[in-house]
Write a protein that holds these residues in place. Structure first.
Motif, short mmCIF file in Angstrom:
data_model
loop_
_atom_site.label_atom_id
_atom_site.label_comp_id
_atom_site.label_asym_id
_atom_site.label_seq_id
_atom_site.Cartn_x
_atom_site.Cartn_y
_atom_site.Cartn_z
N VAL A 85 0.83 -1.20 0.00
CA VAL A 85 0.00 0.00 0.00
C VAL A 85 0.87 1.25 0.00
N PHE A 86 1.88 1.30 0.87
CA PHE A 86 2.73 2.48 0.93
C PHE A 86 3.73 2.52 -0.22
N VAL A 92 6.69 2.33 -9.13
CA VAL A 92 5.84 1.93 -10.25
C VAL A 92 6.51 0.80 -11.04
N GLN A 93 5.71 0.11 -11.83
CA GLN A 93 6.21 -0.93 -12.73
C GLN A 93 5.52 -0.75 -14.08
N ARG A 94 6.28 -0.36 -15.06
CA ARG A 94 5.70 -0.14 -16.39
C ARG A 94 5.02 -1.41 -16.88
N SER A 140 -5.26 6.09 6.06
CA SER A 140 -5.84 5.16 7.03
C SER A 140 -5.63 3.70 6.65
N LEU A 141 -5.68 3.36 5.36
CA LEU A 141 -5.52 1.97 4.96
C LEU A 141 -4.12 1.46 5.32
N GLY A 142 -3.11 2.22 4.95
CA GLY A 142 -1.75 1.80 5.26
C GLY A 142 -1.48 1.77 6.75
#
Length: 234
Positions: A85-86, A92-94, A140-142
């Protein structure tokens, strides 16, 4: 009317609308029960080998051996999602649907996130604020995943210490304290076995989804999407 709003208003049965959570939640309970049965049988085999009396299933479920087996798996799963999540905020991964688009690296603007002045009528209440509430809710999710990881890690360390000390006593050796156990090879062998498998699974999912497809799954790109399409879900 937006497409999201139209779909939300279509409604449906409770079972259909929550089928993903219900299916995985039910499967979790079934597997946990089967793990308890298998663990109980193995634990009694170990007791018999040491010349000790077997115990019942209820007693095993209250034992530190069962607690450590469960909690060590939970903490590695929550660690996986906490890092993912963080991590995906900045990494990123193309070509992967598990990554966001390459130009959106970072926390993004309030406009992109529908926060602050850009919140909509159906946005969560705290999303439209401009103080600590938005800052907290926007992470909040992380934070919850990280908190669950820490709680399950502490539970694993305490239950693992108790299980380890029971083995020490069976061998007529001195028990160890919590601090000594957390630094012990037994604790880190259990912990790192789970961490490496979770990290491998995430890395494999990220890179394989660049080139492979699963029709109809939001974890995959549409079948006809190019390998270089990033952040596109099927």
């Amino acid at each position: 009317m937006s497409g999201d709003g139209a779909r939300d208003r279509e409604g449906g049965s409770f079972w259909r609308d929550n089928s993903l959570t219900l299916a995985f939640g039910s499967a979790f309970l079934v597997v946990l029960f089967l793990q308890a049965l298998a663990g109980h049988a193995q634990f009694n085999e170990d007791l018999a080998a040491d010349g000790l009396q077997r115990i019942g299933l209820g007693e095993y479920l209250m034992s530190s051996d069962f607690a450590v087996d469960v909690s060590e798996n939970w903490q590695s799963e929550f660690l996986q999602f906490f890092l993912f999540v963080f991590g995906t905020v900045w990494l990123v991964q193309r070509g992967s649907p598990e990554s966001k688009e390459l130009h959106k690296i970072g926390t993004e603007s309030d406009r992109d996130q529908r926060a602050g002045d850009h919140a909509r009528a159906d946005s969560p209440r705290w999303a439209g604020t401009k103080d600590w509430r938005q800052g907290l809710y926007s992470r909040s999710l992380g934070l919850v995943m990280g908190g669950l990881f820490l709680l399950s890690w502490v539970a694993q360390s305490i239950a693992g210490m108790s299980a380890y000390d029971e083995q020490q006593l069976r061998r007529l050796q001195d028990p160890v304290g919590w601090g000594a156990y957390v630094l012990s090879p037994d604790f880190w062998n259990r912990t790192l076995q789970n961490w490496q498998s979770e990290l491998l699974a995430v890395a494999a999912m990220v890179i394989l989804s660049v080139f492979l497809r699963q029709r109809g799954s939001p974890e995959s790109k549409p079948v006809g999407s190019s390998h270089g399409a990033t952040g596109v879900e099927g």
